[in-house]
Scaffold this active site. Structure first.
Site, PDB file in Angstrom:
ATOM      1  N   HIS A   1       1.259  -1.354  -0.369  1.00  0.00           N
ATOM      2  CA  HIS A   1      -0.098   0.227   0.130  1.00  0.00           C
ATOM      3  C   HIS A   1       1.061   1.550   0.496  1.00  0.00           C
ATOM      4  CE1 HIS A   1      -3.807  -2.711   1.859  1.00  0.00           C
ATOM      5  NE2 HIS A   1      -4.130  -2.533   0.478  1.00  0.00           N
TER       6      HIS A   1
ATOM      7  N   CYS B   1       5.937  18.729  -7.661  1.00  0.00           N
ATOM      8  CA  CYS B   1       7.068  18.080  -8.588  1.00  0.00           C
ATOM      9  C   CYS B   1       9.069  18.706  -8.415  1.00  0.00           C
ATOM     10  CB  CYS B   1       6.936  17.272  -9.479  1.00  0.00           C
ATOM     11  SG  CYS B   1       8.567  16.761  -9.873  1.00  0.00           S
TER      12      CYS B   1
ATOM     13  N   GLY C   1      -1.227  -9.008  13.366  1.00  0.00           N
ATOM     14  CA  GLY C   1      -1.829  -7.748  13.430  1.00  0.00           C
ATOM     15  C   GLY C   1      -2.539  -6.991  11.498  1.00  0.00           C
ATOM     16  N   THR C   2      -3.116  -7.915  10.998  1.00  0.00           N
ATOM     17  CA  THR C   2      -4.628  -7.313  10.299  1.00  0.00           C
ATOM     18  C   THR C   2      -5.289  -8.178  10.215  1.00  0.00           C
ATOM     19  OG1 THR C   2      -4.833  -6.824   7.986  1.00  0.00           O
ATOM     20  CG2 THR C   2      -3.514  -9.186   8.268  1.00  0.00           C
TER      21      THR C   2
HETATM   22  C1  BJW Z   1      -3.117  -5.990  16.483  1.00  0.00           C
HETATM   23  C2  BJW Z   1      -2.109  -5.060  18.227  1.00  0.00           C
HETATM   24  C3  BJW Z   1      -1.468  -6.087  18.698  1.00  0.00           C
HETATM   25  C4  BJW Z   1      -4.359  -4.905  17.643  1.00  0.00           C
HETATM   26  N1  BJW Z   1      -0.550  -7.190  17.808  1.00  0.00           N
HETATM   27  N2  BJW Z   1      -2.068  -7.194  16.069  1.00  0.00           N
HETATM   28  C5  BJW Z   1     -12.793  -8.281  -3.007  1.00  0.00           C
HETATM   29  C6  BJW Z   1     -14.044  -7.597  -2.111  1.00  0.00           C
HETATM   30  C7  BJW Z   1     -14.722  -7.030  -2.365  1.00  0.00           C
HETATM   31  C8  BJW Z   1     -13.789  -5.043  -1.908  1.00  0.00           C
HETATM   32  C9  BJW Z   1     -12.540  -5.252  -2.920  1.00  0.00           C
HETATM   33  C10 BJW Z   1     -11.952  -7.060  -3.402  1.00  0.00           C
HETATM   34  N3  BJW Z   1     -10.657  -6.631  -3.695  1.00  0.00           N
HETATM   35  C11 BJW Z   1     -10.999  -5.668  -4.015  1.00  0.00           C
HETATM   36  C12 BJW Z   1     -11.771  -4.611  -2.994  1.00  0.00           C
HETATM   37  C13 BJW Z   1     -12.346  -3.307  -2.879  1.00  0.00           C
HETATM   38  C14 BJW Z   1     -11.328  -2.866  -1.983  1.00  0.00           C
HETATM   39  C15 BJW Z   1     -11.730  -3.581  -0.899  1.00  0.00           C
HETATM   40  O1  BJW Z   1     -11.010  -4.441  -0.656  1.00  0.00           O
HETATM   41  N4  BJW Z   1     -12.390  -3.511  -0.068  1.00  0.00           N
HETATM   42  C16 BJW Z   1     -12.953  -3.740   1.327  1.00  0.00           C
HETATM   43  C17 BJW Z   1     -12.441  -3.100   2.360  1.00  0.00           C
HETATM   44  C18 BJW Z   1     -14.324  -3.877   1.070  1.00  0.00           C
HETATM   45  N5  BJW Z   1      -9.721  -2.921  -2.107  1.00  0.00           N
HETATM   46  C19 BJW Z   1      -9.388  -1.839  -2.926  1.00  0.00           C
HETATM   47  O2  BJW Z   1      -9.921  -0.587  -3.046  1.00  0.00           O
HETATM   48  C20 BJW Z   1      -7.312  -2.216  -3.433  1.00  0.00           C
HETATM   49  N6  BJW Z   1      -7.300  -1.843  -4.457  1.00  0.00           N
HETATM   50  C21 BJW Z   1      -7.664  -2.584  -5.545  1.00  0.00           C
HETATM   51  O3  BJW Z   1      -8.054  -3.683  -4.843  1.00  0.00           O
HETATM   52  O4  BJW Z   1      -7.345  -2.428  -7.081  1.00  0.00           O
HETATM   53  C22 BJW Z   1      -8.558  -2.749  -7.807  1.00  0.00           C
HETATM   54  C23 BJW Z   1      -9.621  -2.569  -8.363  1.00  0.00           C
HETATM   55  C24 BJW Z   1      -9.581  -0.908  -8.612  1.00  0.00           C
HETATM   56  C25 BJW Z   1     -10.527  -0.097  -8.342  1.00  0.00           C
HETATM   57  C26 BJW Z   1     -11.539  -0.591  -8.654  1.00  0.00           C
HETATM   58  C27 BJW Z   1     -11.668  -2.060  -8.242  1.00  0.00           C
HETATM   59  C28 BJW Z   1     -10.948  -3.071  -7.715  1.00  0.00           C
HETATM   60  C29 BJW Z   1      -6.375  -0.964  -2.915  1.00  0.00           C
HETATM   61  C30 BJW Z   1      -6.669  -1.074  -0.717  1.00  0.00           C
HETATM   62  C31 BJW Z   1      -5.633  -0.232  -0.309  1.00  0.00           C
HETATM   63  C32 BJW Z   1      -6.305  -0.242   1.066  1.00  0.00           C
HETATM   64  N7  BJW Z   1      -5.193   1.070   1.424  1.00  0.00           N
HETATM   65  C33 BJW Z   1      -5.755   1.981   2.833  1.00  0.00           C
HETATM   66  C34 BJW Z   1      -5.128   2.782   3.111  1.00  0.00           C
HETATM   67  C35 BJW Z   1      -3.941   3.122   3.194  1.00  0.00           C
HETATM   68  C36 BJW Z   1      -3.118   4.822   3.227  1.00  0.00           C
HETATM   69  C37 BJW Z   1      -3.892   5.003   4.306  1.00  0.00           C
HETATM   70  O5  BJW Z   1      -2.808   4.623   5.215  1.00  0.00           O
HETATM   71  O6  BJW Z   1      -4.673   5.880   4.835  1.00  0.00           O
HETATM   72  O7  BJW Z   1      -4.197   0.413   3.647  1.00  0.00           O
HETATM   73  S1  BJW Z   1      -7.538   0.685   3.740  1.00  0.00           S
HETATM   74  C38 BJW Z   1      -6.483   0.705   5.343  1.00  0.00           C
HETATM   75  O8  BJW Z   1      -6.693  -0.845   5.431  1.00  0.00           O
HETATM   76  C39 BJW Z   1      -4.665  -0.286   5.410  1.00  0.00           C
HETATM   77  C40 BJW Z   1      -4.188  -0.944   5.434  1.00  0.00           C
HETATM   78  O9  BJW Z   1      -3.721  -0.936   5.157  1.00  0.00           O
HETATM   79  C41 BJW Z   1      -5.503  -1.549   5.283  1.00  0.00           C
HETATM   80  C42 BJW Z   1      -5.829  -2.631   6.029  1.00  0.00           C
HETATM   81  O10 BJW Z   1      -5.810  -2.464   7.507  1.00  0.00           O
HETATM   82  P1  BJW Z   1      -4.632  -3.363   8.595  1.00  0.00           P
HETATM   83  O11 BJW Z   1      -3.774  -3.295   8.322  1.00  0.00           O
HETATM   84  O12 BJW Z   1      -5.707  -4.738   8.408  1.00  0.00           O
HETATM   85  O13 BJW Z   1      -5.516  -2.576   9.483  1.00  0.00           O
HETATM   86  P2  BJW Z   1      -6.451  -2.267  10.833  1.00  0.00           P
HETATM   87  O14 BJW Z   1      -6.228  -1.935  11.246  1.00  0.00           O
HETATM   88  O15 BJW Z   1      -7.982  -3.324   9.995  1.00  0.00           O
HETATM   89  O16 BJW Z   1      -6.195  -3.525  11.948  1.00  0.00           O
HETATM   90  C43 BJW Z   1      -5.628  -4.011  12.697  1.00  0.00           C
HETATM   91  C44 BJW Z   1      -5.367  -5.355  12.826  1.00  0.00           C
HETATM   92  O17 BJW Z   1      -4.352  -5.102  14.414  1.00  0.00           O
HETATM   93  C45 BJW Z   1      -6.902  -5.800  14.255  1.00  0.00           C
HETATM   94  O18 BJW Z   1      -7.139  -7.304  13.333  1.00  0.00           O
HETATM   95  C46 BJW Z   1      -6.871  -5.432  15.838  1.00  0.00           C
HETATM   96  O19 BJW Z   1      -6.899  -6.959  16.192  1.00  0.00           O
HETATM   97  C47 BJW Z   1      -4.836  -6.297  15.370  1.00  0.00           C
HETATM   98  N8  BJW Z   1      -3.959  -5.935  16.432  1.00  0.00           N
HETATM   99  N9  BJW Z   1      -3.657  -4.097  18.350  1.00  0.00           N
HETATM  100  C48 BJW Z   1      -1.591  -7.302  16.936  1.00  0.00           C
HETATM  101  N10 BJW Z   1      -0.370  -5.577  19.342  1.00  0.00           N
END
Ligand code: BJW
Length: 247
Positions: A126, A155, A195-196
């Site tokens: 990401h 830029c 952690g995801t």
């Molecule tokens: C601990 C802890 C400790 C706490 N120890 N653990 C298929 C189905 C449905 C939708 C889609 C699909 N394919 C694609 C999509 C669309 C979309 C998507 O997935 N949507 C779903 C949410 C429904 N995906 C996209 O848009 C992606 N692009 C794409 O697929 O391109 C093709 C396309 C293009 C055009 C149209 C359609 C398709 C891009 C995704 C980009 C995500 N970007 C973000 C923001 C980045 C910039 C920013 O920071 O602002 O990335 S979103 C956000 O979520 C961020 C993260 O990397 C990402 C994941 O989150 P993560 O890391 O899992 O964090 P949390 O907070 O969710 O979880 C934390 C965890 O830690 C928890 O479980 C806690 O319990 C745990 N924890 N303390 C260990 N001490």
């Protein structure tokens, strides 16, 4: 009195960890939580900034509608992250580079803390908050020194508008990043998911690919997630406590 371990690591996991050659690690925001980085989701909450849920402000639509607002959001977050240091989970994974024949570290995080802990060749799905990219010429720039009140920097090469070099909702991942992670997932024998919440795709499909190809998949998280049911093992605990216990 002998202190008791609060987190349980199974004998099977210890054996597999000792014998593994090809290991893939997928990390998310939770691995940086103990460094002070806020997660996006958790405990039923969603990060909100100025009344906007993060998936609205961190989206391709917002970038097109209001680039200064997106910069304001990322400037604010760079301010939060600037002073933070890697924790014992990042450090443990950095040490795994010399332990396994082949270690692939794939992160959804944009904070750069794996690299700060010493991990090399990190696959950043990401992007990275410390870089910006030009809309016009595509060149990338370090924004560590960028002033926190700069809205829409330009830029240094062509004068075009810069944007944060991160992957927003609705945007494609960097060319080749997912493909190289998916290829390694097909050949690893041990896969850690740390952690995801595993709800964002295509990142969440990486452990699914590993499992389908026969890898032992282990989740490390204080909570159950969307992926827990398909994992071979779920270690309930904080990454900073669990990973150093593995060695
Ligand atoms: C601990 C802890 C400790 C706490 N120890 N653990 C298929 C189905 C449905 C939708 C889609 C699909 N394919 C694609 C999509 C669309 C979309 C998507 O997935 N949507 C779903 C949410 C429904 N995906 C996209 O848009 C992606 N692009 C794409 O697929 O391109 C093709 C396309 C293009 C055009 C149209 C359609 C398709 C891009 C995704 C980009 C995500 N970007 C973000 C923001 C980045 C910039 C920013 O920071 O602002 O990335 S979103 C956000 O979520 C961020 C993260 O990397 C990402 C994941 O989150 P993560 O890391 O899992 O964090 P949390 O907070 O969710 O979880 C934390 C965890 O830690 C928890 O479980 C806690 O319990 C745990 N924890 N303390 C260990 N001490």
């Amino acid at each position: 009195m002998i202190p008791t371990e609060r987190v349980l690591i199974s004998e099977e996991l210890r054996d597999r960890f000792a014998q593994a050659n090809n290991v893939l690690v997928l990390t998310g925001a939770g691995i940086s939580a103990e460094s002070g980085v806020p997660t996006f989701r958790g405990g039923g909450n969603t990060t909100v900034w100025k009344g906007m849920p993060f998936d609205v402000i961190s989206s391709a639509g917002m970038l097109a509608r209001d680039l200064p607002a997106v910069w304001e959001w990322f400037n604010y977050r760079r301010g939060l992250l600037g002073a933070l240091k890697p924790n014992s989970a990042h450090e443990a994974i950095a040490l795994w580079q010399t332990r396994f024949q082949d270690l692939t570290l794939v992160t959804q995080n944009i904070d750069g803390l794996h690299q700060a802990a010493g991990s090399r060749n990190v696959v950043e799905l990401h992007g990275n908050i410390w870089r910006a990219r030009c809309f016009d010429c595509g060149s990338r720039h370090d924004v560590r020194e960028l002033k926190s009140d700069t809205l829409v920097p330009v830029c240094f090469d062509c004068g075009g508008n810069l944007r944060p070099d991160v992957v927003l909702f609705g945007e494609m991942l960097p060319a080749g990043a997912f493909e190289s992670a998916a290829m390694k997932a097909q050949t690893c024998d041990l896969c850690f998911v740390i952690g995801t919440s595993a709800v964002v795709y295509p990142a969440a499909s990486i452990p699914e690919i590993a499992r389908a190809a026969g890898a032992h998949v282990v989740e490390v998280n204080p909570e159950h997630t969307a992926l827990s049911d398909m994992c071979d093992e779920v270690v309930i605990g904080k990454a900073g406590e669990v990973l150093p216990m593995l060695g």
